[in-house]
Design a protein around this motif. Sequence first.
Motif, PDB file in Angstrom:
ATOM      1  N   SER A  45       0.723  -1.190   0.024  1.00  0.00           N
ATOM      2  CA  SER A  45      -0.231   0.130  -0.045  1.00  0.00           C
ATOM      3  C   SER A  45       0.754   1.258  -0.016  1.00  0.00           C
ATOM      4  CB  SER A  45      -0.955   0.058   0.990  1.00  0.00           C
ATOM      5  OG  SER A  45      -1.422   1.453   1.295  1.00  0.00           O
ATOM      6  N   LEU A 110     -11.870   6.501   9.082  1.00  0.00           N
ATOM      7  CA  LEU A 110     -12.198   5.022   8.985  1.00  0.00           C
ATOM      8  C   LEU A 110     -11.114   4.001   8.437  1.00  0.00           C
ATOM      9  CD1 LEU A 110     -16.150   5.344   7.492  1.00  0.00           C
ATOM     10  CD2 LEU A 110     -15.156   4.979   9.795  1.00  0.00           C
ATOM     11  N   MET A 111     -10.079   4.774   7.885  1.00  0.00           N
ATOM     12  CA  MET A 111      -9.043   3.941   7.642  1.00  0.00           C
ATOM     13  C   MET A 111      -8.255   2.877   8.486  1.00  0.00           C
ATOM     14  SD  MET A 111      -6.861   7.041   5.321  1.00  0.00           S
ATOM     15  CE  MET A 111      -5.763   5.672   4.364  1.00  0.00           C
ATOM     16  N   GLU A 112      -8.398   1.625   7.981  1.00  0.00           N
ATOM     17  CA  GLU A 112      -7.756   0.513   8.942  1.00  0.00           C
ATOM     18  C   GLU A 112      -6.396   1.039   9.223  1.00  0.00           C
ATOM     19  OE1 GLU A 112      -9.289  -2.012   9.883  1.00  0.00           O
ATOM     20  OE2 GLU A 112     -11.206  -2.285   8.824  1.00  0.00           O
ATOM     21  N   GLY A 113      -6.029   0.796  10.359  1.00  0.00           N
ATOM     22  CA  GLY A 113      -4.824   0.643  10.996  1.00  0.00           C
ATOM     23  C   GLY A 113      -4.582   2.263  11.509  1.00  0.00           C
ATOM     24  N   ARG A 114      -5.296   3.068  11.423  1.00  0.00           N
ATOM     25  CA  ARG A 114      -5.158   4.381  12.154  1.00  0.00           C
ATOM     26  C   ARG A 114      -5.597   4.302  13.582  1.00  0.00           C
ATOM     27  NH1 ARG A 114      -4.458   9.078   9.642  1.00  0.00           N
ATOM     28  NH2 ARG A 114      -5.658   8.635   7.868  1.00  0.00           N
ATOM     29  N   HIS A 115      -4.651   4.826  14.324  1.00  0.00           N
ATOM     30  CA  HIS A 115      -4.663   4.704  15.894  1.00  0.00           C
ATOM     31  C   HIS A 115      -5.431   5.914  16.435  1.00  0.00           C
ATOM     32  CE1 HIS A 115      -2.452   1.237  16.352  1.00  0.00           C
ATOM     33  NE2 HIS A 115      -1.534   1.422  15.803  1.00  0.00           N
ATOM     34  N   GLU A 138      -9.599   3.018  21.710  1.00  0.00           N
ATOM     35  CA  GLU A 138      -9.520   2.149  20.619  1.00  0.00           C
ATOM     36  C   GLU A 138     -10.105   0.662  20.789  1.00  0.00           C
ATOM     37  OE1 GLU A 138      -5.146   1.263  18.386  1.00  0.00           O
ATOM     38  OE2 GLU A 138      -5.743   3.278  18.894  1.00  0.00           O
ATOM     39  N   ALA A 142     -12.558  -1.348  18.209  1.00  0.00           N
ATOM     40  CA  ALA A 142     -12.343  -2.607  17.797  1.00  0.00           C
ATOM     41  C   ALA A 142     -13.486  -3.490  18.042  1.00  0.00           C
ATOM     42  CB  ALA A 142     -10.867  -3.132  18.309  1.00  0.00           C
ATOM     43  N   ARG A 145     -16.568  -2.271  15.402  1.00  0.00           N
ATOM     44  CA  ARG A 145     -16.427  -1.574  14.471  1.00  0.00           C
ATOM     45  C   ARG A 145     -17.183  -1.197  13.518  1.00  0.00           C
ATOM     46  NH1 ARG A 145     -11.539   1.076  12.894  1.00  0.00           N
ATOM     47  NH2 ARG A 145     -11.872   1.377  10.524  1.00  0.00           N
ATOM     48  N   TYR A 148     -19.021   2.071  14.739  1.00  0.00           N
ATOM     49  CA  TYR A 148     -18.010   3.084  14.498  1.00  0.00           C
ATOM     50  C   TYR A 148     -18.010   3.555  12.942  1.00  0.00           C
ATOM     51  CZ  TYR A 148     -13.690   6.018  14.069  1.00  0.00           C
ATOM     52  OH  TYR A 148     -12.752   6.607  13.878  1.00  0.00           O
ATOM     53  N   GLU A 149     -17.876   2.474  12.158  1.00  0.00           N
ATOM     54  CA  GLU A 149     -17.886   2.897  10.826  1.00  0.00           C
ATOM     55  C   GLU A 149     -19.420   3.586  10.153  1.00  0.00           C
ATOM     56  OE1 GLU A 149     -16.969  -0.820   8.693  1.00  0.00           O
ATOM     57  OE2 GLU A 149     -14.808  -0.688   9.295  1.00  0.00           O
TER      58      GLU A 149
END
Length: 210
Positions: A45, A110-115, A138, A142, A145, A148-149
């Motif tokens: 990516s 909403l990007m995966e991996g963002r803390h 966090e 999780a 999810r 949240y989304e």
Amino acid sequence: MINSLAKLLVAVAMAGTLTACGRGEEIAACGEDESAADAPAEAASPIKLTAGIQDIMLDMIDPSADFLWESVSVTETAQGVEEKQPRTDEEWAEVRKHAIILAEAANLILMEGRHVAREGKVLGDHGTPGNLTAEEAEKAIAADRATYEGFGQALHDVGVAFLEAAEERNPKAIMDAGETMDQVCEGCHLKFWYPGQKIPAFPDQAPEAH
């Protein structure tokens, strides 16, 4: 003679195939290796996440939300009713700009991996009674999810509603979008930011002392 020549040609063809694939390997296995070699490798990516969700909220979402909320209003004063709304091309362009920031910032959170917070950082309201820490927030995200989304997508849609209202120069639609935004933001914060926060009652709602 012809049969012997045909047999020789077949033998040569098979020998060439075996040489290309490697001696001692089955022809079928060779075909599989070639297919695997031809398959495109998964590209890494190009996205590099830097900001935490808190950073995007503070520096992108909150300023744009405040601007959009305040862009249209109706206030009653002693002198009468004051109506505030964009009127010039430049003023409507500012509304449009903040609507785009709001919509796209909703995608960013909403990007995966963002803390929730950058490494080594704590939330700005860390320690406030009823508020979650960055680690707790966090974990809450999780654990649910999907919800949240759903809030993030709803915020994006509100941004689009503001954008359409700006392009149509529709003050009423700006106010309607503002009411929806208030509900979306508060709902998300109550679940993932400060679920234990105690909101003081208004004086007329406070329980009577006995």
